[in-house]
Structures are given as C-alpha cells and as structure tokens.
Write a protein that holds these residues in place. Structure first.
Motif, PDB file in Angstrom:
ATOM      1  N   ASP A  38     -29.680  70.760-106.296  1.00 34.56           N
ATOM      2  CA  ASP A  38     -30.817  71.375-105.614  1.00 34.56           C
ATOM      3  C   ASP A  38     -31.797  71.812-106.699  1.00 34.56           C
ATOM      4  N   SER A  39     -32.849  71.042-106.887  1.00 33.89           N
ATOM      5  CA  SER A  39     -33.794  71.291-107.968  1.00 33.89           C
ATOM      6  C   SER A  39     -34.854  72.301-107.539  1.00 33.89           C
ATOM      7  N   ILE A  40     -35.164  73.219-108.436  1.00 34.43           N
ATOM      8  CA  ILE A  40     -36.236  74.177-108.235  1.00 34.43           C
ATOM      9  C   ILE A  40     -37.016  74.288-109.541  1.00 34.43           C
ATOM     10  N   THR A  41     -38.206  74.844-109.474  1.00 25.58           N
ATOM     11  CA  THR A  41     -38.953  75.131-110.688  1.00 25.58           C
ATOM     12  C   THR A  41     -39.144  76.637-110.784  1.00 25.58           C
ATOM     13  N   ALA A  42     -39.219  77.124-112.012  1.00 30.93           N
ATOM     14  CA  ALA A  42     -39.358  78.564-112.225  1.00 30.93           C
ATOM     15  C   ALA A  42     -40.147  78.822-113.500  1.00 30.93           C
ATOM     16  N   HIS A  43     -40.739  79.988-113.561  1.00 30.97           N
ATOM     17  CA  HIS A  43     -41.394  80.463-114.770  1.00 30.97           C
ATOM     18  C   HIS A  43     -40.356  81.308-115.511  1.00 30.97           C
ATOM     19  N   VAL A  90     -36.255  77.383-127.451  1.00 26.86           N
ATOM     20  CA  VAL A  90     -35.544  77.553-126.188  1.00 26.86           C
ATOM     21  C   VAL A  90     -35.790  76.285-125.381  1.00 26.86           C
ATOM     22  N   LYS A  91     -34.708  75.599-124.947  1.00 26.67           N
ATOM     23  CA  LYS A  91     -34.850  74.340-124.206  1.00 26.67           C
ATOM     24  C   LYS A  91     -34.291  74.483-122.803  1.00 26.67           C
ATOM     25  N   VAL A  92     -35.028  73.967-121.836  1.00 25.79           N
ATOM     26  CA  VAL A  92     -34.587  73.889-120.443  1.00 25.79           C
ATOM     27  C   VAL A  92     -34.961  72.493-119.962  1.00 25.79           C
ATOM     28  N   GLY A  93     -33.948  71.652-119.758  1.00 24.27           N
ATOM     29  CA  GLY A  93     -34.214  70.267-119.371  1.00 24.27           C
ATOM     30  C   GLY A  93     -35.029  69.574-120.444  1.00 24.27           C
ATOM     31  N   ALA A  94     -36.180  69.015-120.063  1.00 24.07           N
ATOM     32  CA  ALA A  94     -37.038  68.315-121.014  1.00 24.07           C
ATOM     33  C   ALA A  94     -38.071  69.247-121.646  1.00 24.07           C
ATOM     34  N   GLN A  95     -38.177  70.472-121.146  1.00 19.93           N
ATOM     35  CA  GLN A  95     -39.155  71.423-121.661  1.00 19.93           C
ATOM     36  C   GLN A  95     -38.568  72.272-122.775  1.00 19.93           C
ATOM     37  N   MET A 122     -43.474  77.673-118.338  1.00 21.03           N
ATOM     38  CA  MET A 122     -44.002  77.546-116.977  1.00 21.03           C
ATOM     39  C   MET A 122     -43.425  76.301-116.302  1.00 21.03           C
ATOM     40  N   ASN A 123     -43.091  76.431-115.025  1.00 24.44           N
ATOM     41  CA  ASN A 123     -42.590  75.320-114.195  1.00 24.44           C
ATOM     42  C   ASN A 123     -41.401  74.604-114.813  1.00 24.44           C
ATOM     43  N   ALA A 124     -40.423  75.352-115.269  1.00 22.96           N
ATOM     44  CA  ALA A 124     -39.206  74.755-115.823  1.00 22.96           C
ATOM     45  C   ALA A 124     -38.341  74.240-114.675  1.00 22.96           C
ATOM     46  N   ALA A 125     -37.857  72.992-114.776  1.00 22.01           N
ATOM     47  CA  ALA A 125     -37.013  72.396-113.738  1.00 22.01           C
ATOM     48  C   ALA A 125     -35.575  72.890-113.919  1.00 22.01           C
ATOM     49  N   LEU A 126     -35.035  73.499-112.867  1.00 27.47           N
ATOM     50  CA  LEU A 126     -33.692  74.071-112.908  1.00 27.47           C
ATOM     51  C   LEU A 126     -32.874  73.559-111.734  1.00 27.47           C
ATOM     52  N   ASP A 127     -31.546  73.593-111.885  1.00 27.86           N
ATOM     53  CA  ASP A 127     -30.641  73.328-110.779  1.00 27.86           C
ATOM     54  C   ASP A 127     -30.376  74.668-110.110  1.00 27.86           C
ATOM     55  N   LYS A 128     -30.589  74.732-108.809  1.00 27.88           N
ATOM     56  CA  LYS A 128     -30.493  75.986-108.065  1.00 27.88           C
ATOM     57  C   LYS A 128     -29.087  76.601-108.108  1.00 27.88           C
ATOM     58  N   LYS A 129     -28.057  75.771-108.215  1.00 27.74           N
ATOM     59  CA  LYS A 129     -26.683  76.259-108.126  1.00 27.74           C
ATOM     60  C   LYS A 129     -25.980  76.404-109.467  1.00 27.74           C
TER      61      LYS A 129
END
Length: 92
Positions: free
Chosen positions: A38-43, A61-66, A79-86
């Motif tokens: 379940d993908s979400i984006t977050a700041h 600091v790395k989150v996914g490709a960012q 900004m708008n980092a792609a995260l897995d909700k779970k």
C-alpha cells in the motif's frame, strides 16, 4: 556368482517398486497471490544526532529513490517520499 545375482535382483526390485506420488493431476498450476504494498507519499523531516548529542552534518538520508543530506544542524527535509503504508524500517 549367486550373491551378485541375488544383489542385482534386490536392486531391481527396489528400483521398480518405487513410484513417484502424483499430488496434482491435470490442469494448470494455481496462480500465486501476489501482495502489492500500500503505497503512500509523505513529507519527512527531522534531525540526525551523534551519540554525543552533536548534530550530524552531511549525512545522507535515503527513502526509496529519494535522498536528502543533513545541514550543519543535522536537519533534513524530504518532500513526497514514497513509502509502504504497512512496513517501515530504520537502517543505522
């Protein structure tokens, strides 16, 4: 000679007596249930500190490709980092 004959007879009986068990006959294999995250984006923002409580400047600091780099106060913002909700983890 008789022992060799008897041994070969026993080996043949063992080889012919074994049969592969078939648990599934006919039809295609079932399609596995693939779970997608379940993908979400977050700041994301925060501060990174060393164990001695001093700000960690220049840390990536790395989150996914960012990625973001901390400033002289150890602060980062993404900004708008792609995260897995779970699922979440921290790799120190």
């Amino acid at each position: 000679m008789r022992r060799i004959y008897l041994l070969s007879l026993v080996l043949m009986a063992m080889a012919l007596g074994c049969q592969k068990e078939l648990s599934h006959v006919g039809g295609p294999d079932p399609i596995p249930n693939i779970v997608t995250p379940d993908s979400i984006t977050a700041h994301l923002k925060g501060n990174i500190f060393y164990e001695n409580r001093q700000p960690a400047a220049g840390v990536t600091v790395k989150v996914g490709a960012q990625s973001a780099v901390t400033n002289s106060n150890g602060y980062f913002c993404m900004m708008n980092a792609a995260l897995d909700k779970k699922i979440g983890f921290s790799n120190c």
